[in-house]
Design an enzyme around this catalytic site. Structure first.
Site, mmCIF file in Angstrom:
data_model
loop_
_atom_site.group_PDB
_atom_site.id
_atom_site.type_symbol
_atom_site.label_atom_id
_atom_site.label_comp_id
_atom_site.label_asym_id
_atom_site.label_seq_id
_atom_site.Cartn_x
_atom_site.Cartn_y
_atom_site.Cartn_z
ATOM 1 C CG ASP A 57 -1.695 1.198 1.407
ATOM 2 O OD1 ASP A 57 -2.275 1.452 0.597
ATOM 3 O OD2 ASP A 57 -1.586 1.821 2.521
ATOM 4 C CG ASP B 266 -1.968 7.521 0.307
ATOM 5 O OD1 ASP B 266 -0.846 8.587 0.225
ATOM 6 O OD2 ASP B 266 -2.125 7.286 -0.934
#
Lengths: 170, 782
Positions: B162, B164
């Site tokens: 991922d 962010d």
């Protein structure tokens, strides 16, 4: 396949263009209007060759614009099933790769790639590769159209390279 | 071409049916629509109360050559008969693009009277990009098998990363840009002229801003120009982390950011494409705005996939997930791409009771307008950030705090600028921890693989067999007892926290016994706590110890989390208060629970913003005092309330609060809180059951009341101050509303008084209702 085809196009002229250079303007407008477009019926209009007839130029009642029904000759490109084309690879995925044949986008499924050529995700650029050949982005390939999807303004083709004399070309 | 296709009878036929004639034989070529068999069935006529025999035809929905019939003439066939016919198809249309079969070029969008459309056969999208073809399960599995073979050969696993808050933090806050500009200007000046001026106060943040990337994206909203400027801080140690892990893992990006954002990030962090290559999946291709699904990239085989993400909920607590503590570098920003996601209100550390091992949620239903709305929200968020500049404010607050004389402190005389605290720090070591875990997983996986290879066991191992093993080492050998955490109604084994404990290798016990090594609690004074102290060799630890251990996959040193035993008969008021079981448990219990969660929310201060910077990494050691402080206030208020209640309502039992009381220790309540125990004893199970939710609703003005028993949400609260903030914002009436703690005591008493009366009234009504109900029932039974 390429054809020279006689086509018509209707051009509306604002009265401010009426004058000595009107024909030039019509010609320019025709070029910009039709070249590079795609019709499902005739395929991609590649280039306007000549204008056969500009038409009488009928002024429309009410708004003063003139309507020219222009007849012209153009080179059109329409892909057919079974046709062999040369193109450039644009994107390689696990399930196959995309090729651009001029304005036409084609997809070659991994099933229609020779079994020797395997998808290679290890490489920095995704590619299909065998002992002596690599298909990656910007590779030139020769392919055969298996099917086309013709929409109103777009043509998309499915192609194969799994036959003799097809595949990477230099 | 490939394997033959099994044809099954459509579910819609009027079963049971009887085959009356078979129309094609093995070897025949059939088309779509070719009749295959005639059948008869019984039709019941309701009017005549008789049955009649009807006939029907079954037509082929594929074309090909008939291989084999699995049924005979005269057979009775039921719904779940299975394949009745085997057909070899020239093309199974397993890859489709633009409504066309990519293998034979046939148009798949043709719709006819037959219920099974051609497009039904290939629905899986497994490539990262948006333009890829749709695949059938069979083709997808084949491609995946090739992929796993290749990975095994290279001794790699797949890692979904991922962006962010996992490996970076992005913000729109223009303050960052100004600081960077100021820094560059200052350095330029210094390089040309000797350093004769002091750097500005925010220069403390400069070192951490060294590697911040900034970029603008072309606006995609029609209007010209660019989006706001993004500032992106890679997590400290990212370069090393990625370089090391790209040896062991094939990495994919899976982000909720838009395509252009993902591309920009990858171009900046990974210019050569060595880490991710083209394996980038963004919101545009995700197929859903709200959840991430492993099946999007690995439709049939997730046995070699590990995920790292800071949010477990979007992955539906997938067992493949290794949770990362969110990276919050730009204080107060959060995840800029999370506005699409559900606001994190629920549990995080612990999976829900039954995580659905679900199908790929194809959110076709998502209407355009919805997306537009959410995009608007995101844009608003960005605008808000631009306007509010959380960073600048935070820094100002920080400077103000440092420079303000803090009552008799010796720091008072020092100039504030001499030792300013930087707001932006490079002190995050999360990636090191994650790298260790990932390396462990890889090592274990291939150890298992090698042993299986040796023993000629062809089946490849599964990371799902490896991850739990590593997890289970965390608390191996620990024998736990929970006190004041598990709700009494319901089986303890069903509680998420209990399950989580088992998952991490601990053994759970219901009560103290000689085996027990740890008592996990959020307060003292429970019977079990007393027992534990009596036994002596048990660590009595704060629930934080448990949570931290679970988050970090590492048993935390108990010393930092030990609960101090309070002398029972202390003369000091506050001491007595804490060791005594709460006179009305609801309030106090919640208060304590919040303390245990680390960042006591509303009871401590209802302005969450302040809280973050004041106590952002809460030191466990500092907590107990805080606790007492809070409890002192609350208890006083509550006691006042109790008294008022007792006066206001005559003999009616206003036990709304006792219902909330810690039910773990009814005995101690009975023993020590004599006046209340009378009511406790008098409550019948029915009334308690009915009243529990009511008493909850009846006092909306005390926010902390809303959560009265420990649940997974409390665990989640612990994980990130950011989310906790989100969690609690709706509860507080405004950001600047003073907390109860700040109010003068009399006022507190007043407000609680009010609510107390409300509760009393409500209960009265409640009681009446009950009585009526009982009376009615009795009358009926008579």
């Amino acid at each position: 396949m390429f054809f020279i085809k006689e086509l018509t196009h209707t051009i509306l002229m604002h009265p401010s263009y009426f004058g000595p250079r009107m024909l030039e303007i019509i010609e320019a407008k025709l070029h910009s209007d039709v070249q590079g477009t795609c019709t499902g019926q005739y395929g991609f209009i590649i280039a306007v060759l000549e204008i056969i007839d500009v038409g009488p130029g009928i002024v429309l009642p009410g708004n003063g614009q003139a309507e020219f029904k222009t007849r012209y000759k153009a080179i059109v490109f329409k892909p057919f099933k079974g046709e062999v084309l040369d193109g450039v690879v644009t994107n390689v995925l696990r399930a196959g790769f995309f090729v651009e044949v001029g304005p036409l986008r084609c997809f070659v499924s991994q099933q229609l790639v020779h079994p020797d050529m395997r998808f290679d995700a290890n490489a920095a650029v995704p590619s299909f590769s065998s002992q002596d050949q690599v298909i990656e982005k910007d590779t030139k390939v020769r392919l055969k159209v298996v099917g086309t999807r013709v929409d109103q303004t777009e043509i998309f083709a499915i192609a194969t390279i799994k036959e003799d004399h097809l595949g990477v070309i230099d | 071409m490939s394997e033959p296709t099994d044809l099954v009878l459509p579910k819609s036929l009027p079963y049971p049916i009887k085959v009356t004639k078979i129309l094609v034989a093995a070897g025949d070529n059939i088309q779509r629509g070719t009749p295959l068999l005639y059948y008869s069935y019984k039709h019941y006529l309701r009017e005549d109360k008789t049955t009649e025999t009807c006939y029907g035809t079954w037509e082929s929905y594929v074309e090909g050559r008939v291989d084999l019939w699995n049924i005979d003439l005269g057979d009775e066939v039921d719904k779940d008969y299975g394949p009745v016919l085997v057909v070899t198809e020239p093309c199974k249309h397993g890859t489709q693009i633009m409504g066309m079969c990519a293998d034979c070029g046939k148009d798949m969008t043709e719709v006819d009277y037959m219920s099974i459309a051609g497009t039904e056969r290939a629905k899986i999208k497994m490539d990262h990009g948006a333009e890829g073809p749709l695949l059938s399960q069979e083709v997808a599995a084949k491609i995946e098998r090739e992929n796993t073979d290749r990975l095994l050969k290279n001794r790699k696993l797949s890692l979904i990363v991922d962006l962010d808050q996992t490996i970076l933090h992005a913000t729109f806050d223009p303050t960052v840009g100004e600081w960077i500009k100021a820094k560059d200007a200052f350095e330029k000046r210094r390089s040309t002229t000797p350093p004769d001026h002091d750097p500005p106060p925010e220069s403390v943040n400069w070192p951490a801003l060294e590697d911040v990337i900034s970029f603008q994206l072309p606006s995609d909203h029609g209007h010209m120009g660019h989006s706001e400027r993004y500032y992106v801080k890679p997590r400290p140690g990212l370069q090393r982390f990625m370089n090391n892990l790209s040896e062991l893992y094939e990495m994919h990006v899976y982000t909720m950011g838009v395509r252009s954002y993902a591309n920009a990030i990858c171009a900046a962090l990974d210019p050569s494409g060595a880490w991710f290559g083209s394996r980038v999946l963004s919101r545009n291709e995700s197929g859903s705005d709200r959840v991430k699904n492993l099946k999007r990239l690995f439709p049939s085989d997730q046995s070699m996939v590990v995920v790292i993400d800071d949010r477990a909920d979007v992955w539906n607590w997938s067992p493949n997930l290794v949770r990362v503590i969110p990276f919050e570098f730009f204080v107060g920003t959060g995840d800029i791409n999370a506005s699409f996601l559900p606001k994190q209100a629920s549990a995080d550390a612990v999976p829900p009771a039954d995580p659905k091992t679900g199908e790929l949620p194809q959110e076709d239903v998502d209407p355009e307008s919805e997306v537009a709305k959410q995009e608007e929200i995101q844009a608003e968020d960005a605008a808000k950030q631009l306007k509010e500049r959380p960073l600048e404010k935070a820094q100002e607050a920080l400077v103000a705090k440092v420079s303000s004389p803090s009552g008799g402190d010796e720091k008072e005389h020092e100039p504030a600028t001499s030792a300013p605290i930087p707001l932006l720090k490079n002190d995050d070591h999360e990636l090191d921890r994650i790298e260790r875990i990932l390396c462990d997983i890889h090592k274990e996986f291939y150890k298992l693989y090698d042993t299986r290879q040796k023993s000629r066991n062809q089946s490849a191992p599964d990371v799902l067999g490896v991850i739990p093993g590593i997890k289970a080492k965390t608390l191996a050998g620990v024998h736990l007892v929970f006190s004041g955490i598990l709700p009494l109604d319901g089986r303890p084994e069903r509680q998420p926290i209990w399950k989580a404990a088992l998952e991490f290798g601990a053994t759970c016990h219901v009560d103290i016994n000689p085996q027990v090594t740890h008592l996990v609690t959020n307060k003292l004074g429970t019977v079990k706590a007393d027992k534990a102290f009596a036994q002596g060799n048990i660590f009595v630890v704060n629930i934080k110890w448990f949570n931290d251990s679970l988050i970090k996959w590492e048993r935390q040193p108990e010393a930092n989390y030990l609960m101090e035993r309070k002398p029972k008969n202390s003369s000091q008021d506050p001491e007595t208060k804490t060791s005594e079981p709460p006179p009305n448990g609801g309030e106090t219990k919640v208060g304590r629970e919040d303390d245990a969660a680390g960042h006591g929310p509303n009871t401590q201060s209802s302005a969450p913003g302040n809280e973050n910077e004041e106590s952002s990494p809460p030191t466990p050691a500092a907590e107990p005092e805080q606790n007492e402080d809070v409890q002192l206030h609350i208890d006083w208020a509550e006691i006042d309330k109790e008294v008022d209640d007792a006066l206001a309502s005559d003999d009616d039992d206003d036990d709304g609060d006792e219902d909330l009381a810690d039910e773990d220790e009814p005995k101690s309540v009975a023993a020590e809180a004599a006046p209340e125990s009378r009511y406790m004893g008098g409550i019948t199970p029915t009334t308690r059951g009915i009243k529990r939710p009511r008493s909850d609703d009846s006092t909306p003005s005390t926010p902390s009341r809303l959560r009265f028993s420990f649940n997974a949400a409390d665990l989640a609260r612990d994980l990130s101050p950011k989310r906790q903030k989100l969690d609690h914002e709706p509860l507080s009436n405004g950001p600047s509303k003073p907390s109860t703690q700040d109010l003068p005591e009399s006022q507190v008493a007043d407000t609680t008084d009010q609510t107390g009366e409300d509760t009393g009234d409500d209960d009265e009504n409640d009681e009446d209702d009950d009585d009526d109900f009982l009376a009615r029932e009795m009358a009926e039974s008579d």
